[in-house]
Scaffold this active site. Structure first.
Site, PDB file in Angstrom:
ATOM      1  N   GLU A  36       4.446  -4.890   7.666  1.00 31.00           N
ATOM      2  CA  GLU A  36       3.641  -3.844   8.314  1.00 31.00           C
ATOM      3  C   GLU A  36       4.037  -3.535   9.750  1.00 31.00           C
ATOM      4  OE1 GLU A  36       2.448  -6.192   6.346  1.00 31.00           O
ATOM      5  OE2 GLU A  36       0.921  -5.360   5.017  1.00 31.00           O
ATOM      6  N   GLY A  85       0.615  -4.940   1.039  1.00 29.55           N
ATOM      7  CA  GLY A  85      -0.573  -5.044   0.177  1.00 29.55           C
ATOM      8  C   GLY A  85      -0.294  -5.810  -1.114  1.00 29.55           C
ATOM      9  N   ALA A 126       0.866  -1.169   0.000  1.00 28.45           N
ATOM     10  CA  ALA A 126       0.000   0.000   0.000  1.00 28.45           C
ATOM     11  C   ALA A 126       0.911   1.230   0.000  1.00 28.45           C
ATOM     12  CB  ALA A 126      -0.884  -0.023   1.238  1.00 28.45           C
ATOM     13  N   GLU A 147      -0.584  -9.319  -0.235  1.00 24.07           N
ATOM     14  CA  GLU A 147      -2.005  -9.547   0.051  1.00 24.07           C
ATOM     15  C   GLU A 147      -2.830  -9.651  -1.226  1.00 24.07           C
ATOM     16  OE1 GLU A 147      -1.929  -6.214   2.772  1.00 24.07           O
ATOM     17  OE2 GLU A 147      -2.747  -7.488   4.349  1.00 24.07           O
TER      18      GLU A 147
HETATM   19  N1  DAK Z   1       4.523   3.138  -0.983  1.00 17.86           N
HETATM   20  C1  DAK Z   1       4.861   4.272  -1.644  1.00 17.86           C
HETATM   21  N2  DAK Z   1       5.956   4.389  -2.429  1.00 17.86           N
HETATM   22  C2  DAK Z   1       6.729   3.297  -2.553  1.00 17.86           C
HETATM   23  C3  DAK Z   1       6.436   2.083  -1.895  1.00 17.86           C
HETATM   24  C4  DAK Z   1       5.250   2.018  -1.075  1.00 17.86           C
HETATM   25  N3  DAK Z   1       4.875   0.920  -0.472  1.00 17.86           N
HETATM   26  N4  DAK Z   1       7.420   1.200  -2.204  1.00 17.86           N
HETATM   27  C5  DAK Z   1       8.268   1.845  -3.027  1.00 17.86           C
HETATM   28  N5  DAK Z   1       7.873   3.108  -3.233  1.00 17.86           N
HETATM   29  C6  DAK Z   1       8.526   4.120  -4.066  1.00 17.86           C
HETATM   30  C7  DAK Z   1       9.732   4.710  -3.345  1.00 17.86           C
HETATM   31  O1  DAK Z   1       9.334   5.736  -2.449  1.00 17.86           O
HETATM   32  C8  DAK Z   1      10.517   5.262  -4.520  1.00 17.86           C
HETATM   33  O2  DAK Z   1       9.919   6.464  -4.921  1.00 17.86           O
HETATM   34  P1  DAK Z   1      10.856   7.747  -5.323  1.00 17.86           P
HETATM   35  O3  DAK Z   1      11.680   8.030  -4.136  1.00 17.86           O
HETATM   36  O4  DAK Z   1      11.659   7.262  -6.508  1.00 17.86           O
HETATM   37  O5  DAK Z   1       9.861   8.816  -5.644  1.00 17.86           O
HETATM   38  C9  DAK Z   1      10.263   4.251  -5.608  1.00 17.86           C
HETATM   39  O6  DAK Z   1       9.075   3.548  -5.218  1.00 17.86           O
HETATM   40  C10 DAK Z   1      11.382   3.233  -5.740  1.00 17.86           C
HETATM   41  O7  DAK Z   1      11.597   2.663  -4.472  1.00 17.86           O
HETATM   42  P2  DAK Z   1      13.049   2.563  -3.792  1.00 17.86           P
HETATM   43  O8  DAK Z   1      13.925   3.677  -4.245  1.00 17.86           O
HETATM   44  O9  DAK Z   1      12.845   2.393  -2.332  1.00 17.86           O
HETATM   45  O10 DAK Z   1      13.570   1.222  -4.456  1.00 17.86           O
HETATM   46  P3  DAK Z   1      14.600   0.183  -3.823  1.00 17.86           P
HETATM   47  O11 DAK Z   1      14.953  -0.745  -4.907  1.00 17.86           O
HETATM   48  O12 DAK Z   1      15.719   0.882  -3.124  1.00 17.86           O
HETATM   49  O13 DAK Z   1      13.768  -0.592  -2.698  1.00 17.86           O
HETATM   50  C11 DAK Z   1      11.857  -1.752  -1.821  1.00 17.86           C
HETATM   51  C12 DAK Z   1      12.685  -1.395  -3.083  1.00 17.86           C
HETATM   52  C13 DAK Z   1      10.576  -2.472  -2.275  1.00 17.86           C
HETATM   53  C14 DAK Z   1      12.666  -2.692  -0.936  1.00 17.86           C
HETATM   54  C15 DAK Z   1      11.531  -0.454  -1.040  1.00 17.86           C
HETATM   55  O14 DAK Z   1      10.942   0.493  -1.968  1.00 17.86           O
HETATM   56  C16 DAK Z   1      10.572  -0.666   0.064  1.00 17.86           C
HETATM   57  O15 DAK Z   1      10.921  -1.154   1.133  1.00 17.86           O
HETATM   58  N6  DAK Z   1       9.308  -0.260  -0.149  1.00 17.86           N
HETATM   59  C17 DAK Z   1       8.288  -0.343   0.869  1.00 17.86           C
HETATM   60  C18 DAK Z   1       7.837  -1.772   1.014  1.00 17.86           C
HETATM   61  C19 DAK Z   1       6.825  -1.913   2.101  1.00 17.86           C
HETATM   62  O16 DAK Z   1       7.107  -1.673   3.299  1.00 17.86           O
HETATM   63  N7  DAK Z   1       5.644  -2.305   1.708  1.00 17.86           N
HETATM   64  C20 DAK Z   1       4.547  -2.484   2.622  1.00 17.86           C
HETATM   65  C21 DAK Z   1       3.757  -1.245   2.694  1.00 17.86           C
HETATM   66  S1  DAK Z   1       2.637  -1.332   4.038  1.00 17.86           S
HETATM   67  C22 DAK Z   1      -4.260  -1.199   6.463  1.00 17.86           C
HETATM   68  C23 DAK Z   1      -4.399  -1.125   5.100  1.00 17.86           C
HETATM   69  C24 DAK Z   1      -3.377  -1.477   4.294  1.00 17.86           C
HETATM   70  C25 DAK Z   1      -2.180  -1.893   4.796  1.00 17.86           C
HETATM   71  C26 DAK Z   1      -2.050  -1.970   6.165  1.00 17.86           C
HETATM   72  C27 DAK Z   1      -3.076  -1.636   6.980  1.00 17.86           C
HETATM   73  N8  DAK Z   1      -5.316  -0.883   7.322  1.00 17.86           N
HETATM   74  C28 DAK Z   1      -6.312   0.018   6.923  1.00 17.86           C
HETATM   75  C29 DAK Z   1      -5.298  -1.363   8.670  1.00 17.86           C
HETATM   76  C30 DAK Z   1      -1.095  -2.206   3.935  1.00 17.86           C
HETATM   77  C31 DAK Z   1       0.153  -1.925   4.313  1.00 17.86           C
HETATM   78  C32 DAK Z   1       1.274  -2.032   3.409  1.00 17.86           C
HETATM   79  O17 DAK Z   1       1.212  -2.544   2.324  1.00 17.86           O
END
Ligand code: DAK
Length: 315
Positions: free
Chosen positions: A170, A147, A102, A150
């Site tokens: 998360e 997400g 997400a 998921e």
């Molecule tokens: N959200 C927004 N932007 C994201 C993103 C994300 N999840 N993942 C990557 N990006 C963006 C980065 O900010 C970057 O943007 P710019 O800086 O270029 O503008 C671009 O994508 C490239 O990412 P990186 O530069 O970080 O690329 P790397 O190769 O260095 O790293 C990575 C790739 C996938 C390891 C890293 O980007 C990363 O860790 N991303 C976040 C992964 C993550 O934590 N995903 C889980 C998100 S939490 C809920 C509803 C929904 C949810 C929970 C609760 N409720 C209502 C209760 C869901 C939660 C989630 O999904």
């Protein structure tokens, strides 16, 4: 309606039925069409005969799911022509990421009420995928985090490229999985394994995802003897997903749909009730044109005729 203005007038969508399509050879006995629908900002959708490929297309943010992506995904699912399309592939744009979760930027300032609403938006669309009347295959190309993991778990089948990374990070962000991760991961792998992955927020690579049963298949690049890449893992992944979709699309659609329903609904109940669910859905297939054609084909004595693929009609 395809023609209506969506998302507060951001963009107009053309009428799908008015778009031109080219004829392509297709062996599944349904309409031999390929339709490219000019869809939305973040979703690409292409119907290829009896199956379709939906691509989450926000490559710059690694296909992270913001509200607009979720809205467009929801709307695209609603517009799929289920008379023609018998299997769906969902993938992400680019070779690096399926869906990196997400959108953290969008979520970071949400209030409790907004967080709940965002969770509902995602859950509604993921549930729609889970209960979609046709099989949905996730072709996981790279990161499937939060997400992203998921959404893949709401699909019927997951196959991935060998660079795929799965995880529910998360708790490291101060939240719980919010799009069904706690529920589907525990059901797909095991409660103990799901708890370990969710509590530790540890990402796992494709081979481990395969070993614990999260994905059905891991697909690599094709390399020639000199070590040159002939086909990338991404290309092979999509080809494999499309081949699987095409194979599914050749089978009797009512029967396939009822199998999906029987498995999904049966898993939610005890065996006594599950068997009754199966009986009803089994009975439901009889007297359909496809049941008669399928069994008639088997009983055909003429070897030439017997070998022909039954063109199932979804009736
Ligand atoms: N959200 C927004 N932007 C994201 C993103 C994300 N999840 N993942 C990557 N990006 C963006 C980065 O900010 C970057 O943007 P710019 O800086 O270029 O503008 C671009 O994508 C490239 O990412 P990186 O530069 O970080 O690329 P790397 O190769 O260095 O790293 C990575 C790739 C996938 C390891 C890293 O980007 C990363 O860790 N991303 C976040 C992964 C993550 O934590 N995903 C889980 C998100 S939490 C809920 C509803 C929904 C949810 C929970 C609760 N409720 C209502 C209760 C869901 C939660 C989630 O999904």
């Amino acid at each position: 309606m395809w023609a209506e203005t969506i998302n507060q007038g951001r963009r107009r969508i053309p009428d799908a039925r008015s778009l031109a399509y080219a004829r392509l050879p297709q062996s599944c006995g349904t309409k031999t069409v390929q339709k490219k629908i000019e869809t939305m900002e973040y979703i690409l959708y292409e119907q290829k005969g009896a199956y379709a490929v939906l691509t989450i297309n926000r490559e710059k943010a690694l296909n992270a799911l913001n509200s607009q992506v979720l809205d467009e995904l929801n709307e695209t699912l609603d517009k799929i022509n289920l008379e023609e399309v018998r299997a769906l592939v969902i993938t992400g744009a680019g070779a690096k990421s399926f869906v990196a979760g997400a959108d953290i930027g969008e979520m970071s300032n949400l209030t409790k009420a907004e967080g709940e609403a965002f969770g509902k938006k995602g859950n509604d669309v993921f549930r729609k995928i889970e209960e979609f009347p046709i099989p949905v295959i996730a072709a996981v190309n790279g990161f499937a985090l939060g997400g992203g993991c998921e959404i893949s778990m709401s699909c019927d089948i997951r196959i991935c490229s060998d660079n795929a990374v799965f995880g529910q990070p998360e708790v490291g962000l101060g939240i719980t999985p919010g799009f069904g991760g706690t529920q589907r991961l525990a059901r797909l792998v095991s409660p103990g394994m799901a708890k370990q992955l969710i509590y530790t927020a540890r990402n796992i690579k494709a081979e481990e995802a395969y070993r614990i049963g999260l994905v059905n298949q891991v697909i690599s690049a094709e390399v020639d003897e000199a070590g040159n890449v002939v086909k990338t893992a991404q290309e092979n992944l999509l080809a494999a997903a499309e081949k699987m979709a095409q194979t599914i699309a050749q089978n009797a659609p009512i029967a396939v749909r009822n199998c999906k329903k029987a498995i999904n609904e049966g898993l939610q109940t005890d065996m006594d009730h599950a068997i009754v669910i199966e009986e009803k859905l089994f009975g439901d297939c009889f007297e359909t044109e496809d049941q008669k054609a399928g069994m008639g084909n088997f009983l055909e004595k003429d070897k030439e005729k017997k070998l022909k693929v039954v063109p199932f009609k979804n009736r």
